[in-house]
Design an enzyme around this catalytic site. Structure first.
Site, PDB file in Angstrom:
ATOM      1  N   ASP A   1      84.111 -14.837 -21.432  1.00 15.15           N
ATOM      2  CA  ASP A   1      82.842 -15.550 -21.361  1.00 15.15           C
ATOM      3  C   ASP A   1      81.975 -15.132 -20.186  1.00 15.15           C
ATOM      4  OD1 ASP A   1      83.083 -17.006 -23.692  1.00 15.15           O
ATOM      5  OD2 ASP A   1      84.234 -18.582 -22.748  1.00 15.15           O
TER       6      ASP A   1
ATOM      7  N   TYR B   1      81.786 -23.754 -26.986  1.00 17.43           N
ATOM      8  CA  TYR B   1      82.507 -24.372 -25.870  1.00 17.43           C
ATOM      9  C   TYR B   1      81.604 -24.601 -24.674  1.00 17.43           C
ATOM     10  CZ  TYR B   1      87.448 -24.899 -27.081  1.00 17.43           C
ATOM     11  OH  TYR B   1      88.639 -25.355 -27.598  1.00 17.43           O
TER      12      TYR B   1
END
Length: 675
Positions: free
Chosen positions: A318, A401
């Site tokens: 990420d 997320y």
């Protein structure tokens, strides 16, 4: 030592916005980013097809920073990663902001080891248009009876991983795209995955070059909406909690420099790492003693454990693939942060190199933290002191997320790091009621794969200076014999990790294993080296097999601890460009030299995070999952540093007396209260 309160914070919030750098470590301002763009344009590097994939400040050399004093001039530098979208060519440019000049430029080799730069924002938005205009994808949707959703559905832009056995991927900059339905405007798409349909999109040629279209699993249509409009009405049983600090907080802020009780530190922020804390020191008498030179969470990986064709490749980095800082949230008073808040704004770049403001991206406040210490003497007189902590945090949202990163500083010299994972779990579809060894059915027909969230903390330690050592400490049971006649005795072992090869370690909770960082020259009042101790949670490291490509790309996550000798360009544990990289970049490459870490300038890399076996309670939005570690003084201080805390609980507890005796407040306390 006490410090005057920041009286401007009598209530609510205050915000710091970067304008002109006061400190060499200050984050990039809007004018900095605009000046960098001008320099790149004047140098002929920002042509029609070139995009700024990443722009990060470059910290000054440690020696230069050590000599700098407030008010003195300093040079500002930044490094830009450029992508020519017409060819896929990557280049790195080092820019001096202060005089406004290109220092170096290099074209990066187009090799599997190099990988690809992070996904551009315009690529995010292009993927849907490219996919929806493809005849093959439209035919796949029609075959499933979903043609009516082709205009409104969500086509996700997902980093593709690295699998050399897949033909047609070599040398391409590409994304994979899954399809999710949006039955009604505003619906959560994650609840409606179109199973068995995956599209590969070439981002240079801007076209679909491969489609996987198999199976006929029905798309789940039960909504996954989580707002009060779908899940309300809101409960009314909760009574208000109000946090007041009528005299303002105990911290003070000067630009990005913060002082709170014995702590001093600098707050930074960039598009990739997000929050960066630097020059962390502890005031001991008349001395500011160094603890950390720099601390951040520069990478994380989310590897999935599913074998299905539409999910086996999922292993998101990420930070390296999506830029955590660029995806940071604007935080809201009363929602993300409670109390008397100080916010820090930040600036990142867009694809064209222009500044983009992130309002209130970092939140700082104080929290009560229960009991600091307590003892009731033999006469029955209690002595109690309240604890509190300074909280510095930010949140980033990457697709489904959301991640919160919280740094806690305590009155006793401890530092705690906590990652909070929440958001919507990644889902596929299956036949309701079927069993899968790799997925949990969280809603009828909605299956969520097992996966991990593995964060990497980079701690450039400086315990009383840059000359440090690292030691592994663990409990040692003693066999019964002359040294343990009654069998009750145990002790501990202390093994110094003298080089990088010996400092690749796993946690071991059964042995209470921890790692000490100690000064190589300074001792405390009992003659032992001053030190700090890293206390891990010791959850599972990377579970993928050693021969897998994700184990090569996320090799940093195969160990809880790495310790390296400091080098200024070693920031990202999976390498600068983990997307589509063949792997073994970053930590495994750097430590191949097996440098000495005996009395050297040392960096600790600590991997932590949960292994997530999804549950029905995680749907349709996941309660926060907490993970982290502690960095505690161990022989750093000569005694408990909180002995001088006031005993009248002036930290917001009214007239309570914490040192015994009769207190006026006691008669007004409800008889059923505890604590």
């Amino acid at each position: 030592m006490t410090h005057a309160p920041d009286t401007t914070h009598t209530h609510g919030q205050r915000v710091s916005t970067p304008v002109h750098a006061q400190h060499p470590l200050d984050p990039l301002s809007a004018s900095d980013i605009s000046r960098i763009r001008e320099v790149l344009h004047e140098a002929g590097l920002l042509t029609e097809h070139v995009r700024v994939a990443m722009l990060l400040p470059v910290d000054p050399a440690k020696a230069a920073l050590a000599k700098w004093r407030p008010g003195q001039p300093f040079e500002r530098r930044a490094r830009a990663t450029l992508i020519d979208r017409s060819s896929g060519e990557h280049s790195e440019v080092l820019v001096s902001i202060t005089p406004g000049a290109v220092i170096t430029r290099s074209v990066l080799p187009d090799t599997p080891e190099r990988g690809q730069a992070a996904v551009l924002m315009e690529e995010f938005f292009e993927v849907a248009d490219i996919v929806k205009s493809d005849a093959g994808w439209r035919a796949a949707m029609k075959r499933r009876g979903l043609a009516e959703y082709t205009k409104t559905c969500f086509c996700s832009p997902l980093a593709p991983g690295y699998f050399p056995e897949e033909s047609g991927n070599e040398g391409r900059r590409f994304l994979r795209s899954l399809t999710y339905l949006v039955p009604n405007e505003g619906d959560s798409p994650w609840a409606h995955p179109v199973e068995g349909l995956i599209v590969k999109v070439d981002m240079v040629e801007r076209r679909v070059f491969e489609i996987y279209d198999e199976g006929a699993i029905p798309t789940p249509m039960e909504h996954g909406n989580y707002g009060l409009a779908a899940q309300g009405p809101a409960r009314t049983s909760l009574k208000p909690i109000e946090i007041t600090m009528p005299e303002g907080p105990s911290f003070s802020v000067d630009g990005n420099s913060v002082q709170w009780e014995n702590w001093k530190l600098h707050v930074g922020f960039n598009a990739r790492e997000g929050l960066v804390l630097s020059t962390v020191s502890w005031r001991d008498g008349d001395e500011d003693r160094s603890v950390l030179t720099r601390a951040s969470i520069p990478e994380m990986v989310v590897p999935y454990g599913d074998v299905d064709e539409t999910r086996y490749w999922v292993s998101y980095f990420d930070a390296g693939e999506y830029l955590l800082g660029r995806n940071a949230n604007s935080l809201l008073l009363g929602c993300d942060c409670l109390g008397v808040i100080h916010y820090f704004d930040a600036f990142v770049n867009d694809d064209l190199g222009n500044p983009v403001k992130l309002d209130r991206v970092v939140c700082m406040h104080e929290e009560d933290y229960g009991i600091q210490w307590k003892h009731t003497d033999l006469e029955g007189h209690p002595d109690t002191r309240r604890s509190r902590r300074l909280v510095i945090s930010y949140f980033a949202t990457v697709g489904n997320y959301d991640y919160g990163f919280f740094w806690y500083f305590y009155l006793d010299g401890s530092i705690q790091v906590e990652a909070k994972a929440t958001g919507v779990v990644f889902a596929g579809a299956g036949l309701p009621g079927t069993d899968s060894p790799h997925n949990t059915e969280v809603s009828p027909g909605v299956f969520t794969p097992v996966h991990q969230h593995l964060f990497s903390a980079r701690l450039d330690v400086a315990i009383d200076g840059e000359d440090n050592t690292v030691h592994e400490i663990e409990a040692v049971p003693l066999p019964m014999g002359p040294l343990n006649r009654r069998g009750n005795a145990f002790t501990w072992s202390d093994r110094q990790l003298k080089d990088e090869a010996s400092a690749k370690r796993l946690a071991d909770g059964l042995r209470a294993r921890v790692w000490d960082v100690r000064s190589a020259h300074r001792k405390n009042h009992v003659g032992r080296p001053t030190g700090y101790r890293l206390i891990p949670e010791g959850k599972a490291p990377l579970l993928a097999q050693p021969g897998s490509t994700v184990a090569a790309r996320a090799n940093f996550a195969t160990r809880h601890l790495w310790a390296t000798r400091y080098a200024e360009d070693e920031i990202f544990p999976a390498g600068t460009y983990p997307s589509q990289s063949s792997g073994f970049q970053g930590l495994p490459a750097w430590t191949a030299a097996n440098r000495s870490i005996d009395g050297e300038d040392i960096v600790l890399w600590h991997q932590f995070g949960p292994t997530h076996f999804p549950r029905t309670e995680d749907w349709p939005v996941m309660p926060v999952d907490y993970s982290g570690f502690w960095f505690k003084p161990h022989g750093f201080l000569d005694q408990n540093p909180t002995l001088d805390l006031p005993d009248d609980a002036r930290s917001g507890h009214g007239d309570a007396c914490c040192a015994g005796g009769d207190c006026a407040c006691r008669s007004s306390q409800p008889t059923n209260t505890k604590e």
